[in-house]
Scaffold this motif. Structure first.
Motif, short mmCIF file in Angstrom:
data_model
loop_
_atom_site.label_atom_id
_atom_site.label_comp_id
_atom_site.label_asym_id
_atom_site.label_seq_id
_atom_site.Cartn_x
_atom_site.Cartn_y
_atom_site.Cartn_z
N MET A 169 0.82 -1.18 0.00
CA MET A 169 0.00 0.00 0.00
C MET A 169 0.87 1.26 0.00
SD MET A 169 -3.02 -1.03 -0.43
CE MET A 169 -3.76 0.55 -0.38
N LYS A 170 2.01 1.19 0.70
CA LYS A 170 2.91 2.34 0.70
C LYS A 170 3.37 2.66 -0.72
CE LYS A 170 4.86 1.96 5.32
NZ LYS A 170 6.09 1.73 6.10
N GLN A 171 3.69 1.61 -1.45
CA GLN A 171 4.15 1.77 -2.83
C GLN A 171 3.07 2.42 -3.68
OE1 GLN A 171 7.29 0.22 -3.41
NE2 GLN A 171 7.48 1.24 -5.36
N VAL A 172 1.84 1.96 -3.56
CA VAL A 172 0.73 2.51 -4.33
C VAL A 172 0.49 3.96 -3.94
CG1 VAL A 172 -1.76 2.34 -4.79
CG2 VAL A 172 -0.35 0.28 -4.77
N ASN A 173 0.51 4.25 -2.66
CA ASN A 173 0.33 5.63 -2.21
C ASN A 173 1.40 6.55 -2.81
OD1 ASN A 173 -2.01 5.42 -0.67
ND2 ASN A 173 -0.89 4.79 1.16
N GLY A 174 2.61 6.06 -2.90
CA GLY A 174 3.68 6.83 -3.52
C GLY A 174 3.40 7.11 -4.99
N TYR A 175 2.84 6.13 -5.68
CA TYR A 175 2.50 6.31 -7.10
C TYR A 175 1.35 7.31 -7.26
CZ TYR A 175 5.40 2.19 -7.98
OH TYR A 175 6.44 1.30 -8.06
N ILE A 176 0.39 7.27 -6.35
CA ILE A 176 -0.72 8.23 -6.39
C ILE A 176 -0.18 9.65 -6.25
CG2 ILE A 176 -2.75 9.06 -5.12
CD1 ILE A 176 -3.36 6.06 -4.53
N LYS A 177 0.77 9.83 -5.36
CA LYS A 177 1.37 11.15 -5.17
C LYS A 177 2.14 11.60 -6.41
CE LYS A 177 1.62 10.76 -0.18
NZ LYS A 177 2.46 10.55 0.99
N GLN A 178 2.54 10.66 -7.25
CA GLN A 178 3.24 10.99 -8.50
C GLN A 178 2.24 11.23 -9.63
OE1 GLN A 178 5.98 7.81 -9.38
NE2 GLN A 178 7.04 8.02 -7.43
N ASN A 179 0.96 11.32 -9.29
CA ASN A 179 -0.10 11.58 -10.25
C ASN A 179 -0.42 10.39 -11.15
OD1 ASN A 179 -1.70 13.76 -10.07
ND2 ASN A 179 -0.64 14.99 -11.60
N ARG A 180 -0.06 9.21 -10.74
CA ARG A 180 -0.42 8.02 -11.52
C ARG A 180 -1.85 7.65 -11.16
NH1 ARG A 180 3.72 5.93 -14.39
NH2 ARG A 180 5.72 6.81 -13.86
N LYS A 181 -2.58 7.16 -12.16
CA LYS A 181 -4.02 6.95 -11.97
C LYS A 181 -4.42 5.48 -11.83
CE LYS A 181 -5.19 11.32 -13.83
NZ LYS A 181 -4.51 12.08 -12.85
N ILE A 182 -3.55 4.56 -12.22
CA ILE A 182 -3.91 3.14 -12.22
C ILE A 182 -2.85 2.34 -11.46
CG2 ILE A 182 -4.28 1.10 -13.66
CD1 ILE A 182 -5.17 3.00 -15.89
N ALA A 183 -3.32 1.42 -10.64
CA ALA A 183 -2.42 0.50 -9.94
C ALA A 183 -2.89 -0.92 -10.27
CB ALA A 183 -2.45 0.73 -8.44
N VAL A 184 -1.95 -1.78 -10.62
CA VAL A 184 -2.27 -3.16 -10.96
C VAL A 184 -1.40 -4.07 -10.11
CG1 VAL A 184 -2.29 -4.90 -12.78
CG2 VAL A 184 -2.83 -2.52 -13.33
N ASP A 185 -2.02 -5.05 -9.49
CA ASP A 185 -1.29 -6.03 -8.69
C ASP A 185 -1.24 -7.33 -9.48
OD1 ASP A 185 -0.02 -7.34 -6.58
OD2 ASP A 185 -1.92 -7.83 -5.60
N VAL A 186 -0.05 -7.78 -9.81
CA VAL A 186 0.12 -9.00 -10.61
C VAL A 186 0.78 -10.06 -9.74
CG1 VAL A 186 1.20 -9.97 -12.65
CG2 VAL A 186 0.37 -7.63 -12.70
N ASP A 187 0.15 -11.21 -9.66
CA ASP A 187 0.70 -12.33 -8.90
C ASP A 187 1.24 -13.36 -9.87
OD1 ASP A 187 1.30 -14.41 -7.22
OD2 ASP A 187 -0.73 -14.67 -6.45
N LEU A 188 2.57 -13.50 -9.87
CA LEU A 188 3.21 -14.43 -10.80
C LEU A 188 3.48 -15.80 -10.18
CD1 LEU A 188 5.79 -12.02 -12.45
CD2 LEU A 188 3.65 -12.83 -13.41
N SER A 189 2.89 -16.09 -9.03
CA SER A 189 3.22 -17.33 -8.34
C SER A 189 2.94 -18.57 -9.19
CB SER A 189 2.47 -17.42 -7.00
OG SER A 189 1.08 -17.42 -7.21
N LYS A 190 1.87 -18.58 -9.96
CA LYS A 190 1.57 -19.74 -10.81
C LYS A 190 2.32 -19.71 -12.13
CE LYS A 190 -1.28 -21.69 -8.05
NZ LYS A 190 -0.90 -22.89 -7.36
N PHE A 191 2.95 -18.57 -12.42
CA PHE A 191 3.72 -18.44 -13.65
C PHE A 191 4.76 -19.55 -13.76
CE2 PHE A 191 7.82 -17.03 -15.31
CZ PHE A 191 7.50 -16.81 -16.63
N PHE A 192 5.45 -19.83 -12.67
CA PHE A 192 6.55 -20.79 -12.69
C PHE A 192 6.06 -22.21 -12.99
CE2 PHE A 192 7.70 -17.27 -9.90
CZ PHE A 192 8.78 -16.79 -10.60
#
Length: 106
Positions: free
Chosen positions: A1-24
């Motif tokens: 959440m800290k990371q996303v909040n930082g992006y919001i402060k940078q005026n970014r409008k979209i946050a995407v959470d990608v889980d690659l655990s099954k990728f492997f």
């Protein structure tokens, strides 16, 4: 959440959470071997890696063929996974997306 909040402060409008655990578990062997063959010219090494990928899985005392995925827990797993995910990282960077890699391998 800290990371996303930082992006919001940078005026970014979209946050995407990608889980690659099954990728492997789903790595396409042919795609990985094609990417490896671009950099590795030693056919013997490529053949050895191919055998490693297709060695099979011991399940309930029976050996089952492995047609996809990277064997987890082995010494090559992190390297092979990173090689395959490198192009994704490059595309995200090229599009100026901010991302944080969080994985047991990366």
């Amino acid at each position: 959440m800290k990371q996303v909040n930082g992006y919001i402060k940078q005026n970014r409008k979209i946050a995407v959470d990608v889980d690659l655990s099954k990728f492997f578990d789903r790595v396409n062997h042919d795609l990985l071997m094609t990417k490896l063959a671009i950099q590795i010219k030693d056919k013997r090494l490529l053949k050895l890696i191919g055998h490693y990928l297709r060695a099979g899985i011991l399940e309930n005392g029976q050996l089952k063929p492995s047609t996809e995925g990277v064997p987890q827990g082995g010494p090559l797993s992190p390297l092979l996974s990173n090689i395959l995910l490198d192009s994704l990282d490059r595309k995200l960077e090229k599009r100026n997306h901010k991302f944080k890699i969080k994985s047991e391998y990366r």
